[in-house]
Motif scaffolding. Structure first.
Motif, short mmCIF file in Angstrom:
data_model
loop_
_atom_site.label_atom_id
_atom_site.label_comp_id
_atom_site.label_asym_id
_atom_site.label_seq_id
_atom_site.Cartn_x
_atom_site.Cartn_y
_atom_site.Cartn_z
N MET A 127 0.81 -1.22 0.00
CA MET A 127 0.00 0.00 0.00
C MET A 127 0.84 1.26 0.00
O MET A 127 0.34 2.35 -0.30
N ASN A 128 2.11 1.14 0.30
CA ASN A 128 2.96 2.33 0.42
C ASN A 128 3.34 2.87 -0.95
O ASN A 128 3.27 2.19 -1.97
N ASP A 129 3.75 4.12 -0.94
CA ASP A 129 4.12 4.82 -2.19
C ASP A 129 5.43 5.53 -1.95
O ASP A 129 5.95 5.58 -0.83
N LYS A 130 5.96 6.12 -3.00
CA LYS A 130 7.23 6.83 -2.91
C LYS A 130 7.11 8.03 -1.98
O LYS A 130 6.10 8.71 -1.97
N ASP A 131 8.21 8.25 -1.21
CA ASP A 131 8.28 9.37 -0.26
C ASP A 131 7.12 9.31 0.74
O ASP A 131 6.51 10.34 1.08
N GLN A 132 6.84 8.11 1.22
CA GLN A 132 5.72 7.96 2.13
C GLN A 132 6.08 6.98 3.26
O GLN A 132 6.74 5.97 3.03
N LEU A 133 5.65 7.27 4.46
CA LEU A 133 5.86 6.44 5.65
C LEU A 133 4.50 6.04 6.21
O LEU A 133 3.64 6.89 6.43
N LYS A 165 8.52 2.38 5.34
CA LYS A 165 8.83 3.71 4.80
C LYS A 165 9.52 3.58 3.46
O LYS A 165 10.27 2.64 3.23
N ASN A 166 9.28 4.54 2.63
CA ASN A 166 9.87 4.59 1.29
C ASN A 166 10.50 5.96 1.12
O ASN A 166 9.91 6.89 0.56
N GLY A 167 11.68 6.16 1.65
CA GLY A 167 12.36 7.44 1.63
C GLY A 167 12.99 7.73 2.97
O GLY A 167 12.94 6.91 3.91
N GLU A 168 13.63 8.91 3.07
CA GLU A 168 14.27 9.33 4.30
C GLU A 168 13.33 10.24 5.07
O GLU A 168 12.82 11.22 4.53
N THR A 222 -3.14 3.79 16.79
CA THR A 222 -3.32 4.81 15.74
C THR A 222 -2.58 4.39 14.49
O THR A 222 -1.41 3.96 14.56
N LEU A 223 -3.28 4.52 13.35
CA LEU A 223 -2.66 4.32 12.03
C LEU A 223 -2.22 5.69 11.52
O LEU A 223 -3.01 6.63 11.48
N GLU A 224 -0.96 5.80 11.11
CA GLU A 224 -0.41 7.10 10.70
C GLU A 224 0.29 6.95 9.35
O GLU A 224 1.04 5.99 9.15
N ILE A 225 0.03 7.93 8.46
CA ILE A 225 0.74 7.99 7.17
C ILE A 225 1.40 9.36 7.08
O ILE A 225 0.75 10.40 7.26
N VAL A 226 2.69 9.38 6.78
CA VAL A 226 3.45 10.62 6.58
C VAL A 226 3.90 10.64 5.12
O VAL A 226 4.60 9.72 4.67
N ARG A 227 3.48 11.68 4.40
CA ARG A 227 3.81 11.77 2.96
C ARG A 227 4.61 13.04 2.72
O ARG A 227 4.16 14.16 2.97
N GLN A 228 5.84 12.86 2.25
CA GLN A 228 6.68 14.00 1.90
C GLN A 228 6.23 14.56 0.54
O GLN A 228 5.89 13.83 -0.37
N LEU A 229 6.27 15.91 0.44
CA LEU A 229 5.80 16.59 -0.78
C LEU A 229 6.96 16.90 -1.72
O LEU A 229 7.03 17.98 -2.32
#
Length: 470
Positions: free
Chosen positions: A85-91, A106-109, A148-155
């Protein structure tokens, strides 16, 4: 500020047009780019938020399928699913109520983020170490697990695309300014060409006289209209100048003779006339005669000037029947030896001319007929309607006009028989005044004459219509 204003005022119009056009295009493009940039930015940001919300909803739905049986083990065993389910630049991560991370992918720093338990679904935009991120949280509740489910997406993709869009708009903006400046320069040069031609024409006129004119352009626009109006104005000025020049020359020529005669008689009186009654009477009589000629000359010159002035024209209507009968009645008292024959249509409409000018024209024509009549003292005056015009004629049986001089009689100061005209007090202005007055009222005048037989002068005047116009 005043210095800048003075500097701008002193710039040529060519430069002002280029600067004005370029500035207007720059601000228009800047405003358009600004609105477009922010519109695209908001659209892409909402797209990123929608993608995050859609992902977190799908994952939450996956966990909800477990229902009350959802346990810590189920969360730990979902790492493979989170990776899919994950994508680029996303945790993506899940942590319990105490902030302990159970599973993550995570997919990125990413920088270290403190877990923040959520009681309801929430989305926020944060700035971490100079990087923009979207964080979405969703509370998970099961029989054996609460967290808690958390998604962090870098822009990063968003920022890269917005940077590219910014530089593209900047480059296009600079190109548009340069293109607008070049095209503005060419357009301003083309637009101001008639103005430069007008300036050059004025310089030529100043150096060479009134003969200079502007070139008429093929295109039918305002600038071509300007050239036409300028040329027409110069034609009027040249005509007025020539009339003034001719007026001065003719007046000087006509005034020279009576002034010389007056000077001669006054000198004669000064030398011998004081003691000789015969010389005194003769000189005084001649001087008074020349003074009357001077007075008439001055009056006629003023009348001619008024006749040539469009602004002095007052459009009125005249009753020809009434004016002719009154005029003939007065002339019969002054000239009892002249036989006047008046012929007028029974119903004659009003003529579009002022009564004063009509009387003046008729007096000039009839007076000429009286002056140049010999033994046969019959003068015929007629008035009749011919369509939308009134035809008036004055016929005499006088000395007539030579055929080669008929076309000259309307010129100022022209006299067929100069000796006879001077004896009768004529100065050659009457027909000139009559012709100009008639033409001012859209009328016409013509002469048909045979030497030794007589002369017929005919003139036409427009009738007054129902709306009071020609």
């Amino acid at each position: 500020m005043n210095k800048i204003k003075d500097y701008m005022n002193n710039l040529p119009w060519h430069t002002k047009l280029v600067l004005g056009g370029s500035t207007a295009i720059f601000f228009t493009f800047f405003l358009f780019s600004f609105l477009e940039y922010h519109s695209v930015s908001n659209w892409m940001l909402k797209r990123e938020e929608s993608a995050v919300n859609r992902t977190i909803t799908d994952i939450a739905t996956f966990y909800k399928e477990k229902g009350d049986s959802l346990s810590l083990k189920d969360i730990s065993n979902s790492e493979e699913f989170l990776r899919k389910m994950n994508d680029k630049d996303q945790l993506i991560r899940v942590y319990d109520q105490h902030g302990t991370i159970v599973v993550s992918d995570k997919n990125g720093e990413f920088s270290v983020l403190e877990p923040t338990p959520a009681k309801a679904m929430e989305t926020e935009k944060v700035l971490e170490e100079g990087n923009e991120e979207i964080i979405a949280r969703y509370p998970l509740e099961g029989g054996a697990f609460s967290g808690t489910l958390e998604i962090v997406r870098q822009l990063n993709s968003y920022n890269k695309m917005m940077d590219q869009l910014f530089w593209v708009m900047t480059i296009f903006g600079i190109g548009a300014i340069i293109l607008s400046a070049v095209s503005g320069y060419i357009l301003a040069k083309q637009l101001l060409k008639p103005v430069r031609d007008l300036t050059q024409a004025m310089i030529r006129i100043k150096k060479n006289g009134f003969q200079g004119r502007m070139v008429i352009y093929r295109q039918k626009d305002e600038l071509a209209g300007l050239a036409i109006v300028f040329n027409e104005m110069m034609d009027e000025i040249e005509k007025s100048f020539q009339q003034q020049k001719q007026f001065v020359e003719d007046a000087s020529h006509e005034l020279r003779t009576p002034v010389s005669i007056l000077e001669g008689h006054l000198s004669l009186l000064n030398r011998w006339g004081k003691k000789d009654p015969a010389i005194l009477d003769e000189s005084l009589e001649a001087s008074l005669f020349e003074l009357s000629r001077l007075k008439k000359l001055i009056v006629d010159l003023l009348e001619l000037t008024r006749a040539e002035n469009n602004r002095s024209l007052m459009v009125e209507k005249a009753n020809i029947d009434k004016i002719l009968h009154q005029l003939i009645k007065n002339l019969e008292m002054i000239h009892p030896d002249i036989q006047f024959k008046l012929t007028i249509d029974r119903i004659l409409p009003f003529a579009m001319i002022s009564e004063q000018h009509l009387q003046q024209i008729l007096i000039i024509l009839i007076d000429n007929a009286i002056k140049y009549s010999k033994e046969n003292k019959d003068i015929q005056i007629s008035a009749e309607q011919a369509g939308s015009e009134i035809l008036l004629s004055v016929i005499d049986n006088g000395i007539g006009i030579p055929a080669d001089q008929v076309h000259e009689v309307f010129n100022r100061f022209y006299r067929v028989d100069k000796a006879r005209s001077r004896e009768n007090g004529g100065i050659g202005l009457g027909l000139s005044i009559a012709k100009r007055l008639i033409e001012k009222y859209n009328g016409s005048i013509s002469i048909n004459s045979k030497e030794g037989i007589g002369t017929k002068v005919s003139m036409t005047l427009p009738v007054v219509t129902e709306n009071g116009r020609f």
